[in-house]
Design an enzyme around this catalytic site. Structure first.
Site, PDB file in Angstrom:
ATOM      1  N   ASP A  56       0.882  -1.166   0.000  1.00 24.62           N
ATOM      2  CA  ASP A  56       0.000   0.000   0.000  1.00 24.62           C
ATOM      3  C   ASP A  56       0.927   1.225   0.000  1.00 24.62           C
ATOM      4  O   ASP A  56       1.437   1.648   1.042  1.00 24.62           O
ATOM      5  CB  ASP A  56      -0.880  -0.051   1.264  1.00 24.62           C
ATOM      6  N   GLU A  67       1.805   1.579  13.270  1.00 25.00           N
ATOM      7  CA  GLU A  67       0.784   1.670  12.219  1.00 25.00           C
ATOM      8  C   GLU A  67      -0.379   0.858  12.753  1.00 25.00           C
ATOM      9  O   GLU A  67      -0.427  -0.359  12.617  1.00 25.00           O
ATOM     10  CB  GLU A  67       1.349   1.122  10.905  1.00 25.00           C
ATOM     11  N   GLU A  85     -10.444  -2.560  15.272  1.00 28.14           N
ATOM     12  CA  GLU A  85      -9.365  -3.356  15.883  1.00 28.14           C
ATOM     13  C   GLU A  85      -8.899  -2.738  17.188  1.00 28.14           C
ATOM     14  O   GLU A  85      -8.239  -3.395  17.988  1.00 28.14           O
ATOM     15  CB  GLU A  85      -8.148  -3.560  14.966  1.00 28.14           C
ATOM     16  N   HIS A 134      -5.393   0.455   1.085  1.00 27.35           N
ATOM     17  CA  HIS A 134      -6.092  -0.801   1.396  1.00 27.35           C
ATOM     18  C   HIS A 134      -7.225  -0.574   2.395  1.00 27.35           C
ATOM     19  O   HIS A 134      -8.031  -1.469   2.612  1.00 27.35           O
ATOM     20  CB  HIS A 134      -5.113  -1.867   1.906  1.00 27.35           C
TER      21      HIS A 134
END
Ligand code: SAH
Length: 346
Positions: free
Chosen positions: A46, A139, A148, A288
């Site tokens: 990405d 990240e 998440e 993405h």
């Protein structure tokens, strides 16, 4: 971070059930998904994501030179290696997934084993001294920025391991919303009205109540874009992420039939002489993360230029699975119209 395909247990096996099935938690499934190289290929390739991190780190070497860096969720170790390239004295890299084995090999292949130490554990269990790192890099971003909930772990690491005066990178994120028109969902749901001669409408209803992770074409956007929430990574508290509300007024920019509210986010590295950032908006290079879109289920709002829709967000971590978020979206517009929708991002 790439959102793993699923954090739910796989479908039940067709084999007879064991009397004592192994006990796996959703946390195990989460970290297992990151042990597969394919999820890392997607993230590494990405370009807006990987090249922004690289460009920031390498064009601001004065930030990294001789510093101790903590890479939270190191995956293949790519960010740790960029930090060494920029002159970091030492990088402590942590990931709770088996991808650490590959990371160790990649670090050795690049002759950086003397600078990068990799720990396979949760950052919450990392056995290092409190307040011992100058920089935290990570990240952690998921779909809808927060899915998440890895940000929670970064905040934990900041509050425990960062020296006073240290920095968290990226240091800024902004989540945005916009209205869009589209016929795709309606067409996709229609398929279930008469599926192979059977009434499968219920499946269509379920489908339309899930947020969509997909690209919105720029010409589908029919309102301005407004900020849902700003995140200052140096100061934000876990409670401010776990539950928040926000209200925006979206204004139609033309006559259209608004079908849903889309979201995207921006990520900023604004410390140092060469600030940089990237965006997951529909009108810039694709990432993405795509966009996370909340359809007004099978309804729509008709509007003409300058008509306003008030959008109220109520976002909170799901009880029972702290990696999932429950998102309530309430739309209100002139003539007293009002829609209310509830979604779970999982
Ligand atoms: N930094 C890498 C990988 C990012 S994906 C890159 O930029 O390519 C996020 C990673 O964080 C995953 O590998 C996941 O296993 C890890 N992770 C998530 N929460 C964590 C936690 N609490 N402790 C340790 N690792 C975590």
């Amino acid at each position: 971070m790439s959102s793993p395909p699923t954090t739910s247990p796989p479908l039940p096996s067709l084999l007879p059930q064991l009397s004592h099935p192994p006990t796996s938690t959703s946390s195990d499934y989460y970290y297992d998904s990151y042990s597969h190289p394919s999820i890392h290929y997607e993230m590494l390739l990405d370009s807006p994501r990987t090249k922004t991190y690289k460009s920031y780190i390498l064009s601001n070497p004065q930030i990294f030179k001789d510093k101790v860096v903590l890479d939270v969720g190191c995956g293949t170790g790519i960010l740790s290696m960029f930090c060494v390239m920029a002159g970091a004295a030492q990088v402590i890299a942590v990931d709770n997934s088996k991808i650490c084995n590959l990371a160790r090999q990649l670090v050795a292949d690049n002759d950086m084993s003397d600078k990068i130490e990799i720990y396979q554990c949760k950052v919450e269990d990392l056995p290092i001294e409190n307040e011992s790192v100058d920089i935290i890099i990570s990240e952690w971003m998921g779909y809808f920025l927060l899915y998440e909930n890895m940000l929670k772990s970064v905040i934990f690491a900041r509050d425990k391991f960062l020296k006073s005066g240290g920095i968290v990178l990226p240091n800024r994120c902004v989540l945005y919303s916009f209205g869009f028109e589209s016929d795709t969902r309606d067409q996709e749901c229609e398929v279930w009205n008469d599926f192979e001669g059977l009434n499968f409408k219920r499946l269509g209803t379920l489908y339309s109540s899930e947020p969509e992770i997909d690209f919105i074409e720029p010409n589908m956007i029919c309102t301005n874009c407004e900020t849902i929430k700003r995140f200052d990574l140096m100061t934000i508290k876990i409670e401010q992420v776990s539950s928040f509300t926000s209200l925006q007024t979206l204004k139609f920019d033309r006559t259209s039939n608004l079908k849903g509210i889309g979201t995207y986010f921006e990520v900023g590295f604004t410390v140092g002489p060469k600030p940089i950032g990237f965006s997951t908006a529909p009108f810039v290079a694709r990432t993405h993360w795509k966009q996370t879109n909340f359809y007004l289920q099978n309804r729509s709002i008709q509007g003409v230029k300058d008509d306003e829709v008030k959008v109220k967000w109520d976002v909170g971590v799901c009880e029972g699975n702290e990696r999932d978020f429950e998102v309530k979206v309430e739309c209100e517009w002139k003539d007293g119209g009002e829609y209310y929708f509830k979604y779970v991002i999982n």
